[in-house]
Design a protein around this motif. Sequence first.
Motif, PDB file in Angstrom:
ATOM      1  N   SER A 199       0.956  -1.174   0.136  1.00 17.67           N
ATOM      2  CA  SER A 199      -0.254   0.246  -0.122  1.00 17.67           C
ATOM      3  C   SER A 199       0.837   1.339  -0.107  1.00 17.67           C
ATOM      4  O   SER A 199       2.274   1.180   0.282  1.00 17.67           O
ATOM      5  CB  SER A 199      -0.838  -0.010   1.117  1.00 17.67           C
ATOM      6  OG  SER A 199      -0.025   0.076   2.530  1.00 17.67           O
ATOM      7  N   LEU A 200       0.340   2.464  -0.109  1.00 19.14           N
ATOM      8  CA  LEU A 200       1.004   3.782  -0.133  1.00 19.14           C
ATOM      9  C   LEU A 200       1.489   3.769   1.255  1.00 19.14           C
ATOM     10  O   LEU A 200       2.495   4.561   1.417  1.00 19.14           O
ATOM     11  CB  LEU A 200       0.151   4.810  -0.330  1.00 19.14           C
ATOM     12  CG  LEU A 200      -0.328   4.836  -1.783  1.00 19.14           C
ATOM     13  CD1 LEU A 200      -1.512   5.852  -2.169  1.00 19.14           C
ATOM     14  CD2 LEU A 200       0.695   5.270  -2.612  1.00 19.14           C
ATOM     15  N   ARG A 201       0.839   3.248   2.389  1.00 21.05           N
ATOM     16  CA  ARG A 201       1.421   3.429   3.526  1.00 21.05           C
ATOM     17  C   ARG A 201       2.954   2.657   3.850  1.00 21.05           C
ATOM     18  O   ARG A 201       3.837   3.305   4.359  1.00 21.05           O
ATOM     19  CB  ARG A 201       0.547   2.577   4.606  1.00 21.05           C
ATOM     20  CG  ARG A 201       0.870   2.493   6.102  1.00 21.05           C
ATOM     21  CD  ARG A 201       0.102   1.950   7.095  1.00 21.05           C
ATOM     22  NE  ARG A 201      -1.298   2.812   6.975  1.00 21.05           N
ATOM     23  CZ  ARG A 201      -2.434   2.699   7.949  1.00 21.05           C
ATOM     24  NH1 ARG A 201      -2.369   1.771   8.745  1.00 21.05           N
ATOM     25  NH2 ARG A 201      -3.285   3.514   7.851  1.00 21.05           N
ATOM     26  N   ASP A 202       3.097   1.593   2.894  1.00 22.50           N
ATOM     27  CA  ASP A 202       4.414   1.012   3.013  1.00 22.50           C
ATOM     28  C   ASP A 202       5.413   1.986   2.318  1.00 22.50           C
ATOM     29  O   ASP A 202       6.488   1.934   2.911  1.00 22.50           O
ATOM     30  CB  ASP A 202       4.321  -0.150   2.274  1.00 22.50           C
ATOM     31  CG  ASP A 202       3.676  -1.413   2.974  1.00 22.50           C
ATOM     32  OD1 ASP A 202       3.907  -1.526   4.230  1.00 22.50           O
ATOM     33  OD2 ASP A 202       3.315  -2.552   2.453  1.00 22.50           O
ATOM     34  N   ILE A 203       5.003   2.654   1.317  1.00 14.78           N
ATOM     35  CA  ILE A 203       6.125   3.389   0.723  1.00 14.78           C
ATOM     36  C   ILE A 203       6.306   4.543   1.699  1.00 14.78           C
ATOM     37  O   ILE A 203       7.473   5.006   1.607  1.00 14.78           O
ATOM     38  CB  ILE A 203       5.404   3.995  -0.550  1.00 14.78           C
ATOM     39  CG1 ILE A 203       4.978   3.189  -1.756  1.00 14.78           C
ATOM     40  CG2 ILE A 203       6.175   5.136  -1.331  1.00 14.78           C
ATOM     41  CD1 ILE A 203       4.344   3.412  -2.766  1.00 14.78           C
ATOM     42  N   ASP A 204       5.381   4.975   2.388  1.00 16.78           N
ATOM     43  CA  ASP A 204       5.658   6.140   3.508  1.00 16.78           C
ATOM     44  C   ASP A 204       6.504   5.842   4.547  1.00 16.78           C
ATOM     45  O   ASP A 204       7.265   6.437   5.151  1.00 16.78           O
ATOM     46  CB  ASP A 204       4.383   6.742   3.850  1.00 16.78           C
ATOM     47  CG  ASP A 204       3.515   7.702   3.167  1.00 16.78           C
ATOM     48  OD1 ASP A 204       4.245   8.207   2.046  1.00 16.78           O
ATOM     49  OD2 ASP A 204       2.188   7.855   3.087  1.00 16.78           O
ATOM     50  N   THR A 205       6.491   4.249   4.697  1.00 20.02           N
ATOM     51  CA  THR A 205       7.498   3.851   5.833  1.00 20.02           C
ATOM     52  C   THR A 205       8.495   3.634   5.305  1.00 20.02           C
ATOM     53  O   THR A 205       9.715   4.097   6.251  1.00 20.02           O
ATOM     54  CB  THR A 205       6.653   2.260   6.281  1.00 20.02           C
ATOM     55  OG1 THR A 205       5.393   2.499   6.830  1.00 20.02           O
ATOM     56  CG2 THR A 205       7.619   1.728   7.368  1.00 20.02           C
ATOM     57  N   TYR A 206       8.959   3.155   4.237  1.00 17.29           N
ATOM     58  CA  TYR A 206      10.351   2.831   4.050  1.00 17.29           C
ATOM     59  C   TYR A 206      11.084   3.859   2.982  1.00 17.29           C
ATOM     60  O   TYR A 206      12.280   3.797   2.663  1.00 17.29           O
ATOM     61  CB  TYR A 206      10.338   1.571   3.135  1.00 17.29           C
ATOM     62  CG  TYR A 206       9.941   0.736   3.973  1.00 17.29           C
ATOM     63  CD1 TYR A 206      11.101  -0.265   4.950  1.00 17.29           C
ATOM     64  CD2 TYR A 206       8.544  -0.231   4.141  1.00 17.29           C
ATOM     65  CE1 TYR A 206      10.546  -1.198   5.775  1.00 17.29           C
ATOM     66  CE2 TYR A 206       8.342  -1.127   4.766  1.00 17.29           C
ATOM     67  CZ  TYR A 206       9.269  -1.669   5.761  1.00 17.29           C
ATOM     68  OH  TYR A 206       8.635  -2.640   6.631  1.00 17.29           O
ATOM     69  N   THR A 207      10.004   4.995   2.448  1.00 17.17           N
ATOM     70  CA  THR A 207      10.795   6.270   1.847  1.00 17.17           C
ATOM     71  C   THR A 207      10.014   7.418   2.459  1.00 17.17           C
ATOM     72  O   THR A 207       9.212   7.466   3.560  1.00 17.17           O
ATOM     73  CB  THR A 207      10.414   6.016   0.412  1.00 17.17           C
ATOM     74  OG1 THR A 207       9.074   6.462   0.240  1.00 17.17           O
ATOM     75  CG2 THR A 207      10.632   4.558   0.023  1.00 17.17           C
ATOM     76  N   THR A 208      10.680   8.584   2.209  1.00 15.30           N
ATOM     77  CA  THR A 208      10.129   9.861   2.496  1.00 15.30           C
ATOM     78  C   THR A 208       8.865  10.058   1.772  1.00 15.30           C
ATOM     79  O   THR A 208       8.196  10.980   2.126  1.00 15.30           O
ATOM     80  CB  THR A 208      11.268  10.874   2.054  1.00 15.30           C
ATOM     81  OG1 THR A 208      11.453  10.842   0.789  1.00 15.30           O
ATOM     82  CG2 THR A 208      12.602  10.685   2.981  1.00 15.30           C
ATOM     83  N   GLY A 209       8.363   9.525   0.949  1.00 15.25           N
ATOM     84  CA  GLY A 209       7.193   9.555   0.422  1.00 15.25           C
ATOM     85  C   GLY A 209       7.163  10.569  -0.711  1.00 15.25           C
ATOM     86  O   GLY A 209       8.195  11.002  -1.281  1.00 15.25           O
TER      87      GLY A 209
END
Length: 304
Positions: free
Chosen positions: A136-146
């Motif tokens: 999900s986009l939440r994963d992207i926000d967790t492992y990157t600065t988004g």
Amino acid sequence: ATTANPTTDLFSRLSFRRAVSPSPLRLPSLLTPSPRVSVAIVALHKRNPKRLKYDSQRQFTRGDGGMLRVQVEPSGEDFWKLDPVVDLINSGAVGVIPTDTVYSIVCDLSNNDSIERLRRIKGIVNSKPLSILCRSLRDIDTYTTGFPLGTNQGQANIFRAVKRILPGPYTFILPATKELPKQCIKHGSSTRYAKRRQVGVRMPDDPICQAILQNLEEPLICTSVKYLAEDEWILDPVTIADIYEPLGLDFIVDGGARIADPSTVVDMTGSYPTIICQGKGAKLDWMVTGTDQEAQSTYSRKAA
């Protein structure tokens, strides 16, 4: 004299992958081992009642090296066959799954040993970056600065634009956070890591891939499947198994042949969302190329 326990003796002969299970098996009525008992064990542990009609069939075949093969409909309608694959991934296995572009070699994001095995199986050097398949986009926000959310000063709201195309055939390169394991950004020897922490993130629009990801607790490390001596994707899962099984691949999910169309890679670390590799994903009006100077001056308005 001591008497051997039949159940203990049976499990000593089971391969690691067949013994993998999220909960212990109980076999109170098992008295003597039999060549057909191992198949019955798998059937007993099926968690979905729908599988009862298939209990006389094997959902996968094994090669001489013990690799697990699971054939799934491209629509993902028989996703319950993927349970052993999820168990194997959680146990540190390295395998191949389909995506919405080409097949990928994957492993658990937080298992350093698995990441090293993935590199050895693929034959890639430590300096080559790895991507992650996100749920999900939440994963992207967790492992990157988004993705940039935009400002009142006219900065584009890239996050809103990206939401319109994900899941989809795109790889976005973003600055990584400290949550991303160092093995994903290795550079050179085992004691050196890239100074610029960046990672490619994907959210594939593929039912099989999504079914696997949604049953895991974190994203997957991934790299595309290619011929060992050629820079060309392998699209047939049977060919992939023939080439990579001898190298130690633990499983493969056969979702049918793919088309030679990789994801479009977009670099989000610069001033503009820049396409560095055009693939299956279309170039949108808020994306630019290295020579697209006019688009660079207007991309913020397009992405809003």
